[in-house]
Design an enzyme around this catalytic site. Structure first.
Site, PDB file in Angstrom:
ATOM      1  N   HIS A  68       1.078  -1.856   0.068  1.00 30.37           N
ATOM      2  CA  HIS A  68       0.363   0.398  -0.423  1.00 30.37           C
ATOM      3  C   HIS A  68       0.509   1.409   0.134  1.00 30.37           C
ATOM      4  O   HIS A  68       1.997   1.383  -0.093  1.00 30.37           O
ATOM      5  CB  HIS A  68      -0.894   0.121   1.451  1.00 30.37           C
ATOM      6  CG  HIS A  68      -0.019  -0.054   2.052  1.00 30.37           C
ATOM      7  ND1 HIS A  68      -1.174   1.135   3.135  1.00 30.37           N
ATOM      8  CD2 HIS A  68       0.770  -0.093   3.322  1.00 30.37           C
ATOM      9  CE1 HIS A  68       0.441   0.761   4.822  1.00 30.37           C
ATOM     10  NE2 HIS A  68       0.696  -0.183   4.520  1.00 30.37           N
ATOM     11  N   LEU A 113      -8.963  -9.653  -3.135  1.00 32.51           N
ATOM     12  CA  LEU A 113      -8.896 -10.532  -2.299  1.00 32.51           C
ATOM     13  C   LEU A 113      -9.303  -9.458  -0.682  1.00 32.51           C
ATOM     14  O   LEU A 113      -8.319  -8.901  -0.895  1.00 32.51           O
ATOM     15  CB  LEU A 113      -7.940 -11.337  -2.086  1.00 32.51           C
ATOM     16  CG  LEU A 113      -7.386 -12.211  -3.733  1.00 32.51           C
ATOM     17  CD1 LEU A 113      -6.073 -12.645  -3.647  1.00 32.51           C
ATOM     18  CD2 LEU A 113      -8.025 -12.973  -3.899  1.00 32.51           C
ATOM     19  N   ASP A 114     -10.154 -10.955  -0.090  1.00 34.51           N
ATOM     20  CA  ASP A 114     -10.647 -10.431   1.397  1.00 34.51           C
ATOM     21  C   ASP A 114      -9.403 -11.578   1.708  1.00 34.51           C
ATOM     22  O   ASP A 114      -9.352 -12.876   1.981  1.00 34.51           O
ATOM     23  CB  ASP A 114     -11.996 -10.788   1.651  1.00 34.51           C
ATOM     24  CG  ASP A 114     -11.902 -10.424   3.400  1.00 34.51           C
ATOM     25  OD1 ASP A 114     -10.833 -10.077   4.130  1.00 34.51           O
ATOM     26  OD2 ASP A 114     -13.186 -10.311   3.619  1.00 34.51           O
ATOM     27  N   LYS A 142      -8.662 -11.918   4.733  1.00 35.24           N
ATOM     28  CA  LYS A 142      -9.275 -12.326   6.168  1.00 35.24           C
ATOM     29  C   LYS A 142     -10.698 -13.463   6.019  1.00 35.24           C
ATOM     30  O   LYS A 142     -10.921 -14.399   7.069  1.00 35.24           O
ATOM     31  CB  LYS A 142      -9.964 -11.293   6.708  1.00 35.24           C
ATOM     32  CG  LYS A 142      -8.918 -10.290   7.146  1.00 35.24           C
ATOM     33  CD  LYS A 142      -9.469  -9.176   8.318  1.00 35.24           C
ATOM     34  CE  LYS A 142      -8.187  -7.893   8.759  1.00 35.24           C
ATOM     35  NZ  LYS A 142      -9.734  -6.829   9.352  1.00 35.24           N
ATOM     36  N   ASN A 154       4.994  -4.373   2.139  1.00 37.78           N
ATOM     37  CA  ASN A 154       5.096  -3.369   3.209  1.00 37.78           C
ATOM     38  C   ASN A 154       3.995  -2.795   3.950  1.00 37.78           C
ATOM     39  O   ASN A 154       4.297  -1.525   4.987  1.00 37.78           O
ATOM     40  CB  ASN A 154       5.699  -1.814   2.112  1.00 37.78           C
ATOM     41  CG  ASN A 154       4.036  -0.994   1.866  1.00 37.78           C
ATOM     42  OD1 ASN A 154       3.607  -1.978   0.943  1.00 37.78           O
ATOM     43  ND2 ASN A 154       4.177  -0.256   1.699  1.00 37.78           N
ATOM     44  N   ARG A 182       0.294 -12.640  10.938  1.00 36.64           N
ATOM     45  CA  ARG A 182      -0.968 -13.016  11.630  1.00 36.64           C
ATOM     46  C   ARG A 182      -1.553 -13.834  11.074  1.00 36.64           C
ATOM     47  O   ARG A 182      -2.311 -14.713  11.096  1.00 36.64           O
ATOM     48  CB  ARG A 182      -1.785 -11.886  12.702  1.00 36.64           C
ATOM     49  CG  ARG A 182      -1.261 -11.669  13.260  1.00 36.64           C
ATOM     50  CD  ARG A 182      -1.661 -10.788  14.273  1.00 36.64           C
ATOM     51  NE  ARG A 182      -1.969  -9.620  13.373  1.00 36.64           N
ATOM     52  CZ  ARG A 182      -1.308  -8.478  14.191  1.00 36.64           C
ATOM     53  NH1 ARG A 182       0.390  -8.720  14.352  1.00 36.64           N
ATOM     54  NH2 ARG A 182      -1.226  -7.867  13.048  1.00 36.64           N
ATOM     55  N   ASP A 212      10.920   7.037   0.536  1.00 34.82           N
ATOM     56  CA  ASP A 212       9.871   5.405   0.214  1.00 34.82           C
ATOM     57  C   ASP A 212       9.998   5.283  -0.853  1.00 34.82           C
ATOM     58  O   ASP A 212      10.524   4.108  -1.109  1.00 34.82           O
ATOM     59  CB  ASP A 212       8.677   5.810  -0.188  1.00 34.82           C
ATOM     60  CG  ASP A 212       7.359   6.333   0.976  1.00 34.82           C
ATOM     61  OD1 ASP A 212       7.641   5.443   1.747  1.00 34.82           O
ATOM     62  OD2 ASP A 212       6.511   7.013   1.834  1.00 34.82           O
TER      63      ASP A 212
END
Length: 370
Positions: A17, A69-70, A72, A93, A101, A164
């Site tokens: 992102h 894509l989700d 979670k 990043n 996780r 960046d």
């Protein structure tokens, strides 16, 4: 001739992102890698930023394809892992631990794909700061760059997302080194790059100055230059930058601007002597340049071998004749359907610039998938 694609055949999956991660992916994509960017449902919020962030998405997501894509959901996570299982490189990043996780950490993914090169781009490399949140501006403040950029007592970030982008470049260097090592070992590895350490690397010249001279470097606006003439000078209309960085250039400069009395002065023949005599050289030169227009000075300096520049703005680059003539800009169709020109990768390979074809900002105006 077609644009060079030295990384053709490599597949990259991006979980990124903002700027640092997408910048790394953009470099790989411009060099021919297939880059698949995984965005959240509804698309990356960076697509909709306004203000100073409005240019992030089109600048750093060209030459890529996108997929929503989700992560979670079990279905979205399974799809992401399937992509990675067939990939050469992962770039991410997000904040430390965010992908771990979800089971998208290096160790888990490398168990199924031992050739994977996994690049994590973070605020800090491992150490006491590693769990802090960092942004480009945070790193510039912490690492000494803002101190060096602004006038004394007024720290100022550089005028673009320089940390960046440079941090992303260091990530690419590490990725390519890991790919080269994989040619010998058959195995990938995890590589890291960071904002803070990138900043410190960039101010390393000032750290070295302190070590060599014993005196701390002054902020750039108040520094003692290594050259007597190395500054912005006013003219009748628009300012110009002029540099004189060698004794040979001093002779040329004096000849170009009819400064014979300065040239014949033996006290000014050596560069370091001229630096010490700035107090009497610079007022003379500043008075001289105000008798010319900017274009008159530029015309006189063109072809002389002396460093010089008009003071340009970013928007001037759209029509810069050098960029136009050298394929330095490529046509990009933005998500709203309009077309603009943006800089190509600033390298040349076999006489050709990477990129340069008419492309969408991210493979398609909007990402596909659910």
């Amino acid at each position: 001739m077609t644009a060079p694609t030295p990384l053709a055949g490599l597949t990259v999956v991006e979980f990124t992102h903002m700027v640092m991660g997408p910048a790394a992916g953009a470099i790989l994509a411009a060099l021919g890698a297939e880059v698949i960017r995984v965005e959240p449902p509804g698309g990356d919020p960076t697509r909709r930023l306004i203000g100073s962030g409005a240019g992030y998405f089109p600048m750093y997501n060209r030459h890529k394809s996108s997929l929503c894509l989700d992560l979670k959901s079990s279905e979205g996570l399974a799809k992401a892992k399937q992509l990675v299982a067939n990939a050469d490189i992962v770039v991410e990043n997000f904040r430390p631990g965010a992908l771990d996780r979800l089971g998208l950490d290096y160790d888990t993914l490398a168990a199924d794909n031992p050739r994977l090169v996994y690049c994590s781009l973070k605020g800090f490399l491992p150490g006491p700061y590693e769990n802090r949140t960092a942004l480009d501006e945070v790193a510039q403040m912490m690492g000494g760059l803002a101190y060096m950029t602004g006038p004394p007592g007024q720290p100022l970030r550089a005028g673009s997302s320089v940390i960046d982008v440079t941090g992303g470049m260091f990530g690419v260097i590490a990725i390519l080194a890991a790919i080269e090592e994989r040619h010998r070992t058959g195995r990938g590895q995890k590589v890291l790059a960071s904002l803070f350490e990138t900043t410190v690397y960039l101010v390393g010249q000032h750290m070295a100055q302190k070590a060599v001279t014993g005196t701390a470097a002054a902020p750039m606006p108040s520094r003692v230059s290594a050259w007597a003439i190395y500054d912005v000078f006013e003219t009748k209309d628009h300012p110009v930058f002029i540099g004189v960085v060698s004794d040979t250039q001093w002779e040329k400069f004096c000849a170009l601007f009819d400064l014979a009395d300065l040239w014949v002065d033996p006290a000014l023949r050596a560069n370091n002597d001229r630096v010490r005599a700035r107090y009497r050289i610079l007022p003379r030169i500043r008075a001289l340049t105000t008798t010319f227009t900017r274009d008159e000075i530029l015309t006189r300096l063109e072809g002389s071998g002396l460093p010089f520049a008009a003071i340009a703005r970013p928007e001037d680059m759209f029509d810069d004749p050098h960029l136009r003539a050298s394929n330095g800009l490529e046509a990009v169709t933005l998500p709203d359907g309009t077309t603009t020109l943006l800089p190509t990768l600033p390298i040349e390979m076999s006489g050709q610039r990477p990129g340069g074809e008419h492309i969408f900002a991210s493979g398609a105006p909007e990402p596909t998938g659910t």
